[in-house]
Every structure is written in structure tokens, then in C-alpha cells.
Design an enzyme around this catalytic site. Sequence first.
Site, mmCIF file in Angstrom:
data_model
loop_
_atom_site.group_PDB
_atom_site.id
_atom_site.type_symbol
_atom_site.label_atom_id
_atom_site.label_comp_id
_atom_site.label_asym_id
_atom_site.label_seq_id
_atom_site.Cartn_x
_atom_site.Cartn_y
_atom_site.Cartn_z
ATOM 1 N N ARG A 45 0.847 -1.192 0.000
ATOM 2 C CA ARG A 45 0.000 0.000 0.000
ATOM 3 C C ARG A 45 0.888 1.249 0.000
ATOM 4 N NH1 ARG A 45 -1.805 0.775 4.317
ATOM 5 N NH2 ARG A 45 -1.263 -1.052 5.552
ATOM 6 N N TYR A 75 -1.174 -3.574 -7.019
ATOM 7 C CA TYR A 75 -1.031 -4.275 -5.736
ATOM 8 C C TYR A 75 -2.384 -4.320 -5.007
ATOM 9 C CZ TYR A 75 -0.320 -5.234 -0.890
ATOM 10 O OH TYR A 75 -0.479 -5.781 0.357
ATOM 11 N N LYS A 91 -9.624 -2.198 1.627
ATOM 12 C CA LYS A 91 -9.247 -1.036 2.439
ATOM 13 C C LYS A 91 -10.020 0.217 2.006
ATOM 14 C CE LYS A 91 -6.190 -3.457 4.588
ATOM 15 N NZ LYS A 91 -6.467 -3.894 5.950
ATOM 16 N N HIS A 132 -10.642 -2.032 11.604
ATOM 17 C CA HIS A 132 -9.575 -2.918 11.111
ATOM 18 C C HIS A 132 -9.400 -4.038 12.129
ATOM 19 C CE1 HIS A 132 -5.125 -3.006 9.481
ATOM 20 N NE2 HIS A 132 -5.879 -3.904 8.884
ATOM 21 N N SER A 147 -1.337 -3.608 10.387
ATOM 22 C CA SER A 147 -1.090 -4.548 9.292
ATOM 23 C C SER A 147 0.136 -5.410 9.589
ATOM 24 C CB SER A 147 -0.840 -3.769 8.002
ATOM 25 O OG SER A 147 -1.904 -2.875 7.798
ATOM 26 N N CYS A 180 0.690 -7.731 11.770
ATOM 27 C CA CYS A 180 1.026 -7.977 13.185
ATOM 28 C C CYS A 180 0.330 -9.228 13.708
ATOM 29 C CB CYS A 180 0.636 -6.790 14.047
ATOM 30 S SG CYS A 180 1.767 -5.406 13.893
ATOM 31 N N ASN A 194 -3.245 -14.843 12.007
ATOM 32 C CA ASN A 194 -2.845 -15.954 12.889
ATOM 33 C C ASN A 194 -3.755 -16.057 14.109
ATOM 34 O OD1 ASN A 194 -0.763 -16.354 11.132
ATOM 35 N ND2 ASN A 194 0.833 -15.543 12.473
ATOM 36 N N ASP A 254 -9.594 -9.435 9.135
ATOM 37 C CA ASP A 254 -9.055 -8.109 8.820
ATOM 38 C C ASP A 254 -10.025 -6.952 9.067
ATOM 39 O OD1 ASP A 254 -6.807 -6.594 7.854
ATOM 40 O OD2 ASP A 254 -7.893 -6.258 5.981
ATOM 41 N N ARG A 257 1.635 -12.287 -0.677
ATOM 42 C CA ARG A 257 0.281 -12.534 -0.160
ATOM 43 C C ARG A 257 -0.346 -13.793 -0.723
ATOM 44 N NH1 ARG A 257 -2.033 -8.476 3.450
ATOM 45 N NH2 ARG A 257 -0.408 -6.916 3.584
ATOM 46 N N ARG A 315 2.793 -3.888 18.147
ATOM 47 C CA ARG A 315 4.079 -4.570 18.207
ATOM 48 C C ARG A 315 4.985 -3.649 19.021
ATOM 49 N NH1 ARG A 315 6.800 -8.178 14.469
ATOM 50 N NH2 ARG A 315 4.886 -8.580 13.332
HETATM 51 C C1 OXD Z 1 -3.167 -4.525 5.354
HETATM 52 C C2 OXD Z 1 -3.853 -5.709 4.794
HETATM 53 O O1 OXD Z 1 -2.251 -3.972 4.711
HETATM 54 O O2 OXD Z 1 -4.748 -6.245 5.451
HETATM 55 O O3 OXD Z 1 -3.565 -4.117 6.461
HETATM 56 O O4 OXD Z 1 -3.559 -6.091 3.649
HETATM 57 MN MN MN Z 2 -5.267 -5.166 7.216
#
Ligand code: OXD
Ligand code: MN
Length: 585
Positions: free
Chosen positions: A69, A197, A206, A226, A248, A250, A254, A277, A370, A401
Amino acid sequence: MTPNKHILKWVDEMAAMTQPDRIVWIDGSEEQIDALRREAVGTGEMIKLNENLLPNCYLHRTAVNDVARVEGRTYICTKTKEDAGTINNWMDPAEMYAKLTKLFTGSMKGKTMYAIPYSMSVVGSPFAKYGIELTDSIYVVLNMVIMTRVGANVIEALGDGDDFIKGLHAKAQLDEENRYIVHFPEDNTIWSVNSGYGGNVLLGKKCFALRIASFLGRNEGWMAEHMLILGIENPKGEISYITAAFPSACGKTNLAMLIPPEIYQKQGYKVWCVGDDIAWLRIGEDGRLWAVNPENGFFGVAPGTNQKSNPNALATTMRDTIFTNVVHNMENNTVWWEGLDKNPPKSALNWKGEIWDCESGEKGAHPNSRFTALAKNCPCISSEFDNPKGVPVTAIVFGGRRAKTAPLVYQSRSWNHGVFVGSVMASETTAAATGAVGVVRRDPMAMRPFVGYDMGDYFAHWIAMGKKIPNPPKIFNVNWFRTDDEGHFIWPGFGDNMRVLMWILARCNNEVDAVETPIGYVPKAEDINIEGLDIDIDTIKGLLDVDKALWTEEAAGIDDFYKSIGDRVPKELWDEYEILKANLK
Ligand code: OXD
Ligand code: MN
């Protein structure tokens, strides 16, 4: 495809500007999508991977200058600069339309324009919002088909109305100097040019589901955040839902798909993923906050995804997936990335398509490479994923983080205090956006790059929502990333993060006490379950420690940060700041 006059007029105007050779409407049928896959393979835009090992999976490479981004080239063009705020880039809408019109004019000559009708969240649901993306990229079409609900039923749901987000994307020359990701929230419009991208061009994600949706949510009384959404099922079969906001890359994906540690599995606990997300949140009839994931797939970071960190994500990517900027394993026509396993392929191409020697010390996959994978292919996808009502939220978790300051977990004292905690979130930057990696920056609610209006107004909207939710979720902050003096992570993370989530739920159910500190409530060390972990209670005590000196420094930064946002930061948050300072004395 549609008799809707509003849609036809807009598409005509965009086509007159971009001048494609033809326009193809995407109906979402397997037949049409398959033909596009074959066409993209024919032109080299995508590489078909091993059908036996990775059925219906493809590899795509972006241009080397177009891998993340571009926050510096992302704009919110409201009528006044004040409404976009001090954090967003802004330009007068008329000026921006004029500038971009030059870039879009003739940009699709000799090409096809694809018109993609899509829905964010289940078509026809109370949460649903519709969009149409016009694009010159088959890659975008194929990703949108995974990430959103695409098809003719969206057009039906729109009827003859004009309530849809108008998205226009052209790869144009992929010229970095003329790359713009622009939002006109007052016109329900997004224009993106010169990028390929995902985060810049899959306009449902987004651009719409966060930037435009946050603007709509403020006006309409709901929230676009988010956040991941997960459900923890107890042995009685009751499920509690948690949403969590992390910047993003972080670990949202997971956490959203975590596998419970053995001690919880044995007791019958399960974790279900609703989203990884984005969460759209509305007040339900029962006075609770309800969440949906408006997306239909995952656009996850590949590096670091492995059998230990996220077996569910790995399983999800085993079919119907588009991989972007990973290593092409030429031995068996599959893919590889750093952190997948310890066996990098000997015969391989790197993310740029060059011959790659795994011994060279150079990374094979881009750090922001990705996978785009279908939510329904995830082994732990929640049965509520498609529930149009969403799921009720018990707890909201913020996290960043941070190597030192923030403890493993703490609870806010109230909704307003929780909003304060989210508003001062800070985190080290990652490869998800261009720019330096590892620099600590303020990232309120992990929304710094995604709020479609003034940040002070955004905070005020959070405060206002708290007043309207009769039974609001409790708000927490976590930090999985505290390091020891040698820079090693202290907390094991991954599935073991469930141990912290269990404390959070115990607090929400009034089942456990806590210790009051200047920043909020932290657990008593013995209340974090460490059975089966190679960690002792003193380590937990260290992880929960609130260092007054560090926090005094932290507080000083908050003053500057709030002032940089401007005069719309609500008084309630300044009051919380004063309380923090007083508590630290
Ligand atoms: C980000 C994504 O960049 O979720 O936050 O792709
Ligand atoms: Mn994101």
C-alpha cells in the site's frame, strides 16, 4: 447486464474517459471466471500451479515497484481539508478529479474494462453495502471474486437505486510517480490508478470496507474497523466472540485462526474464525454490539505462515488460491516463502521471476507477499460466517508490536478509557506499506491509514457509540511482542495467545480479579494459565509489569500526538490523558 439508469450513466462516463475497446460485466459464474483464468494464464499474467498439489491455484507477480500500500499517495478528498483531518493526505476534490482525469483518459485503449458488481457482507443483509468496480485487470477481477461476493444478484439487490460505491481502477502504466489511491467519500467514489497491488486496487477492501465505510458509519451510526473476529467455544458449546485490532502484518490472521493449546483442546474448547481483517459493527436489538466480516476471503501475508504459526491458513491456501510475489518452486510447480519450512526449493524463481539461489542470503519471496484465499476453505471458519445478523461482541482487543512498554494484557476501566487506550496505540511499522520498517508510530485502533475522515472526529464517534450501546463490550489491550535484553520474544505467541484471551473472557464474565495499575487492570500472574508452557510465573510477572518511567515517556508522546490531530480530539480523551498522568505521579 442492468437497466439501472444510475449505473449505466456512470459506466458510460467512465468508459468515455478511459476508452476501453469493450466492456465485460462480471456475473460471477464459474464458467466466466474460468475463462478469465485461462486468458490470464495465456497472457502470462498468472501462472497455473500444480493441479494435483494445489488445485485451482495461481501465481501472480506485481511490478517490482508496486508491492505494498502507498500511504503517501492515498488521499481523502472531502470538500474541506478539515473534514479529511491532519493525518490523511487531502486535495480539493475538483482539483483531484481534474488531475486524475488526465491520468485515466485513454488508459484502457486497446483493453477490456471489466465491470464487477460486488457486495460487502451477505447480499440483502442489514449490514450489506454494494459497490461496482471498473478495472482493466483480470487479476483484480479474480481477486475480487475471492474477496467479495460478486455477481448478478448484487445488481438485482440494487434495483433502480443509486446507493452503491463507484470504484474505478486502471493499471495504466504502473507509473510510481503518478500512482494515486483516492477516495471521495462525499461522492461514494474511489479512483485508483497506476498500481496493481491488492491493497491499492481491490477496492472493496481497504478503500471501501474501511475508508469509505468508516465515513458512512460515522454518518449512519455504525463502525467500520480494522479488526479480526473470532469465536471461542467452551465445552458447553457456548461461543463468545472477540474482535481485535492490530496494525497490518502484526498477526491478525494468525490470531483469527488460532489452534487452542492442548490443555484447552482436551477440555473441549474450540476457536472459530469469522474474519481476519475487517469488522463492521452495529448495535443489535438486544443492546449489544454485533459484528460481521464484510469480506469473503483472506488477503493474508504469506511469509511466516507455516504449520506451527497458522496451520489453518496454510490449509486454506491449498486450493482456489492466488499467490502474489512468492517463490515459484520449479521442482514441482508449487510455491514457497520464507518461514514456510526449512526446505527452500533448490530450483526456483524469486518473487521477481529471476532464478533464485536459496543459499544466496537474499529473500526469495517479498516480505509483503500474499495469498488470496476463500474463507469457506478455512477449516475453522465459523458457522456464523454467512449469518446476516453477525455475531455479538463480548470483548474488543487492541494490540501493537511493542518491544518494551505495553504489558502482555491489560483491561481498560471503562468504555471511554478503552477508547483512549485504542487511540494511543503505537506499533512498529511493517512491510505492508511502503516506507521504513520497524519504526514506532502511533496507529490509533490500527486505523491510521484507513480512517476516511478526521481522526479527532473518528475518536468522537467511538465516544458517541459508547453512549448509545446499552451493553457494550469490554475493551482490552495486548502485546505479544515484548522482548528480552537479547531481543528475543518472551511470550510464545501463536496458539498460546488463547491463554490471554481466556483471561479476557474470564474478566468479561466477572470470574476473575485483577490488579489495578496506572494504565488499567492487569491480571494476577497466577491467572494466566501456563500449564504445558516452558515459562514460569516470574516471567509472566515480568510480562505484566507496568514500568512507570517508560509510561511517563509514553504519556509525553500522547500530548504531542493529540495536538498533531488538531482540535477535534474529544474532551473525554483529554480527560483520560489527565487521569493517566495523575496515576503515574
Ligand atoms: C493490510 C492488509 O495492509 O490487510 O492491512 O492487507
Ligand atoms: Mn489489514
